[in-house]
Design an enzyme around this catalytic site. Structure first.
Site, short mmCIF file in Angstrom:
data_model
loop_
_atom_site.label_atom_id
_atom_site.label_comp_id
_atom_site.label_asym_id
_atom_site.label_seq_id
_atom_site.Cartn_x
_atom_site.Cartn_y
_atom_site.Cartn_z
N ASP A 153 0.91 -1.21 -0.38
CA ASP A 153 0.09 0.06 0.04
C ASP A 153 1.37 1.19 0.41
O ASP A 153 0.18 2.72 0.07
CB ASP A 153 -1.09 0.26 1.10
CG ASP A 153 -1.77 -1.35 1.32
OD1 ASP A 153 -1.84 -1.65 0.16
OD2 ASP A 153 -2.66 -1.26 2.52
N HIS A 196 28.44 6.88 -10.24
CA HIS A 196 26.91 6.68 -9.86
C HIS A 196 26.60 5.94 -8.62
O HIS A 196 25.93 5.38 -8.29
CB HIS A 196 25.40 6.58 -10.84
CG HIS A 196 25.85 7.72 -11.27
ND1 HIS A 196 24.99 7.48 -12.46
CD2 HIS A 196 25.97 9.28 -11.56
CE1 HIS A 196 24.87 8.65 -13.66
NE2 HIS A 196 25.92 9.37 -13.31
N ASP A 235 28.39 14.65 -4.48
CA ASP A 235 27.54 15.48 -6.01
C ASP A 235 25.91 15.17 -5.02
O ASP A 235 25.48 14.10 -5.02
CB ASP A 235 27.75 14.16 -6.74
CG ASP A 235 26.77 14.57 -8.31
OD1 ASP A 235 25.87 15.49 -8.00
OD2 ASP A 235 27.22 14.50 -9.13
N ASP A 261 22.78 21.35 -8.90
CA ASP A 261 23.84 20.19 -9.44
C ASP A 261 25.05 20.25 -9.38
O ASP A 261 25.54 20.90 -9.70
CB ASP A 261 24.10 19.18 -10.92
CG ASP A 261 23.99 18.10 -11.21
OD1 ASP A 261 24.38 17.45 -10.38
OD2 ASP A 261 24.24 17.54 -12.11
N HIS A 313 33.69 10.67 -18.55
CA HIS A 313 32.52 10.82 -18.61
C HIS A 313 32.36 12.31 -20.15
O HIS A 313 33.60 12.91 -19.77
CB HIS A 313 31.51 11.49 -17.68
CG HIS A 313 31.78 11.87 -16.64
ND1 HIS A 313 32.28 13.36 -16.79
CD2 HIS A 313 32.70 11.77 -15.14
CE1 HIS A 313 32.55 14.00 -16.04
NE2 HIS A 313 33.54 12.60 -15.09
N HIS A 360 26.00 19.45 -18.64
CA HIS A 360 24.56 18.67 -19.42
C HIS A 360 23.93 20.02 -18.82
O HIS A 360 24.33 20.48 -18.20
CB HIS A 360 24.18 17.68 -19.17
CG HIS A 360 24.16 17.24 -17.14
ND1 HIS A 360 23.49 17.52 -16.24
CD2 HIS A 360 24.88 16.43 -15.85
CE1 HIS A 360 24.07 17.77 -15.05
NE2 HIS A 360 25.14 16.82 -15.30
N HIS A 416 19.70 15.58 -15.99
CA HIS A 416 20.24 16.19 -16.84
C HIS A 416 18.45 16.37 -17.72
O HIS A 416 18.50 16.06 -17.94
CB HIS A 416 20.34 14.56 -17.71
CG HIS A 416 21.74 13.81 -16.46
ND1 HIS A 416 21.98 13.23 -16.64
CD2 HIS A 416 22.16 14.88 -15.35
CE1 HIS A 416 22.73 12.43 -15.86
NE2 HIS A 416 22.57 13.61 -15.55
N GLU A 441 31.34 19.94 -15.59
CA GLU A 441 32.22 18.92 -14.02
C GLU A 441 32.76 17.80 -14.23
O GLU A 441 32.81 16.63 -14.67
CB GLU A 441 30.64 18.22 -13.40
CG GLU A 441 30.26 17.33 -14.61
CD GLU A 441 28.39 16.96 -14.14
OE1 GLU A 441 28.93 15.69 -12.92
OE2 GLU A 441 27.82 17.20 -14.62
N TYR A 472 39.56 9.98 -12.25
CA TYR A 472 39.07 8.40 -11.46
C TYR A 472 40.05 7.36 -11.59
O TYR A 472 40.21 7.23 -12.73
CB TYR A 472 37.98 8.06 -12.01
CG TYR A 472 36.57 9.01 -12.28
CD1 TYR A 472 35.91 9.32 -10.82
CD2 TYR A 472 36.37 9.66 -13.13
CE1 TYR A 472 34.79 10.34 -11.13
CE2 TYR A 472 35.18 10.95 -13.67
CZ TYR A 472 34.68 11.40 -12.40
OH TYR A 472 34.38 12.27 -12.47
N ARG A 502 35.96 15.25 -8.98
CA ARG A 502 35.04 15.56 -8.93
C ARG A 502 34.65 17.07 -9.03
O ARG A 502 34.96 17.30 -7.79
CB ARG A 502 33.21 14.94 -10.24
CG ARG A 502 32.87 15.74 -11.24
CD ARG A 502 31.35 14.44 -11.79
NE ARG A 502 30.34 14.21 -10.55
CZ ARG A 502 31.03 13.30 -10.15
NH1 ARG A 502 31.55 12.37 -10.65
NH2 ARG A 502 29.84 12.36 -9.20
N GLU A 528 31.79 20.15 -10.23
CA GLU A 528 30.82 20.08 -10.57
C GLU A 528 29.57 21.64 -9.72
O GLU A 528 30.06 22.14 -8.79
CB GLU A 528 30.04 19.49 -10.04
CG GLU A 528 28.62 19.73 -11.16
CD GLU A 528 28.19 18.42 -11.50
OE1 GLU A 528 27.63 17.81 -10.50
OE2 GLU A 528 27.00 18.05 -12.01
N1 GLY Z 1 24.22 14.44 -10.22
C1 GLY Z 1 24.54 12.78 -11.67
C2 GLY Z 1 25.62 14.22 -12.76
O1 GLY Z 1 26.23 15.35 -12.12
O2 GLY Z 1 25.40 13.87 -13.52
MN MN Z 2 25.50 16.59 -13.43
MN MN Z 3 26.03 15.89 -10.49
#
Ligand code: GLY
Ligand code: MN
Ligand code: MN
Length: 440
Positions: free
Chosen positions: A36, A240, A257, A268, A347, A351, A358, A381, A385, A403, A405
């Site tokens: 539920d 992630h 992050d 973000d 990466h 974005h 995103h 960002e 790594y 990272r 960002e």
């Molecule tokens: N938080 C996901 C990214 O940085 O794309």
């Molecule tokens: Mn991001």
């Molecule tokens: Mn991020």
């Protein structure tokens, strides 16, 4: 957000749909978590963008030039019993009174009514392939109209995705949207500062997550924009990582992050800092490299520069630096051409950012990277790594993930960093953490 903003968007949409055509868009549904218990409801971003209506079980219909009103909202009828259990919902009257629909109907009657609305329309815009119920219903409605063709009604001849129209609109942020994004960015920035101040070895990653979410909620922002990543040491090499279950250790870096959502608009932010408050030498060297790459990428951001320029700038700085530090061997141009940097920077630079973290919007137009324009918001960002088992590099670099960002608005003359309030130079971070530890 003010109703006039939604009205403006609908007017723009109507112009793009054109007289003689129709557009449909459905709300998000409620998803069951277990028995539920439901997952917290989050409205579909396109639907919310056009309606401001935050309920499930709804369908918005747009018919430019319809004499009885162009904007029709199908929604749940007001039900006292439902209101008692689940709280207020607008009902048919509320849809008109509070959400400026021209007309409203019960969602349970869509089959009878929408099928009539589709008659003699040329083209139907809808979120193709996103909502299987709507895909199926649309086919049924069209089949039903075709079955009546001898009475002279025509079924639509063309189906088209509504997404390119709405997503291009969403890519350019209005003043009202930027106000929400600035607030999300500011509160998220403050939360990152708090996390740095409260960081101590022995704490669990999820407890740092709690510090962050606590600040979001205390500041009036109920929701995160995405699950927070709180990754100590080698966990930062999992892009992630959201388990957030390990204990923080002195000597490790901590990558966070995390961003809040403000009335459906995301922030973000990523910062990486030492658990102890002091970078080791290898950590500092790699950190400075990522920071230099971020500065170089941000410097590219201004109108009429291709989307990819920031990425290319970050690749160049990172590759040069990795050669200098001995993590990559060879000539920089060849390493870039052969994408050797990808083993440590896998990466892209960022974005679009908006209602979705995103966010929507094309990155290429006619196969070419699109040019940045004022009003777009993107993340920058870069990261490095170095996997723990990376035998090709000296031991001292292994298991380090970094990272950095920020959220950046393209302005008429350049850029504005919406998340500038979180420190990111080595000195700024070490000073902030030292002050926090000494109780200053
Ligand atoms: N938080 C996901 C990214 O940085 O794309
Ligand atoms: Mn991001
Ligand atoms: Mn991020």
């Amino acid at each position: 957000m003010n109703q006039s903003e939604f009205k403006k968007r609908r007017k723009q949409l109507m112009q793009r749909i054109g007289i003689g055509n129709i557009a449909l868009i459905s709300s998000a549904g409620v998803r069951v978590r277990n028995r539920d218990v439901d997952y917290p409801f989050r409205q579909d971003s396109d639907f919310y963008y056009l309606t401001g209506f935050n309920e499930p079980d709804a369908l918005a219909v747009f018919i430019p030039g319809r004499s009885q009103g162009e904007y029709i909202l199908f929604c749940r009828e007001f039900d006292e019993k439902k209101a008692l259990w689940e709280g207020a919902h607008a009902g048919l009257e509320g849809a008109i009174k509070h959400y400026a629909a021209d007309d409203s109907f019960p969602i349970d009657d869509i089959d009878d009514i929408v099928s009539g609305m589709l008659e003699n329309k040329t083209k139907v815009f809808y979120p193709m392939g996103r909502d299987t119920d709507l895909d199926h219903s649309l086919q049924e409605w069209i089949r039903h109209i075709r079955s009546q063709s001898r009475s002279g009604v025509m079924a639509p001849a063309e189906l088209a995705s509504i997404e390119p129209i709405v997503h291009e609109m969403r890519l350019f942020k209005s003043a009202a949207e930027l106000k929400l994004m600035r607030y999300a960015a500011q509160i998220s920035a403050e939360a990152h500062v708090k996390a740095m101040q409260l960081c101590v070895a022995g704490k669990y990653e999820y407890q740092v997550e709690a510090d962050i979410v606590h600040h979001f909620m205390q500041s009036g922002l109920r929701n995160v924009a995405y699950p927070s990543i709180v990754a100590g040491g080698k966990n930062a090499c999992t892009l992630h990582y959201t388990e957030n279950s390990d204990k923080l250790k002195n000597g490790d870096l901590l990558l966070i992050d995390a961003g809040a959502e403000c009335d459906h608009y995301a922030a973000d932010i990523t910062r990486t800092f030492p658990v102890s408050g002091k970078f080791s030498e290898p950590q500092a060297l790699l950190y400075q490299l990522v920071l230099d790459a971020q500065f170089a990428a941000i410097e590219q951001i201004k109108p009429n520069v291709p989307w990819n320029a920031a990425h290319d700038a970050s690749v160049e700085v990172l590759t040069k630096g990795l050669v200098k530090l001995g993590l990559l061997k060879g000539t920089v141009s060849k390493l870039i051409k052969n994408e050797k940097y990808k083993q440590f920077y896998m990466h892209r630079i960022g974005h679009w950012l908006g209602m979705d973290v995103h966010d929507v919007g094309d990155y290429k137009i006619h196969q070419e990277w699109r040019l940045l324009q004022a009003g777009m918001v993107l993340t920058v960002e870069p990261g490095l790594y170095i996997p723990e088992d990376c035998k090709s590099v000296d031991k001292k670099w292994r298991g380090i993930g970094i990272r950095i960002e920020d959220d950046v608005l393209v302005t008429k003359n350049g850029y504005e960093i919406l998340t500038h309030e979180v420190p990111k130079t080595i000195t700024e971070i070490e000073t902030l953490m030292a002050e926090a530890k000494s109780g200053c």
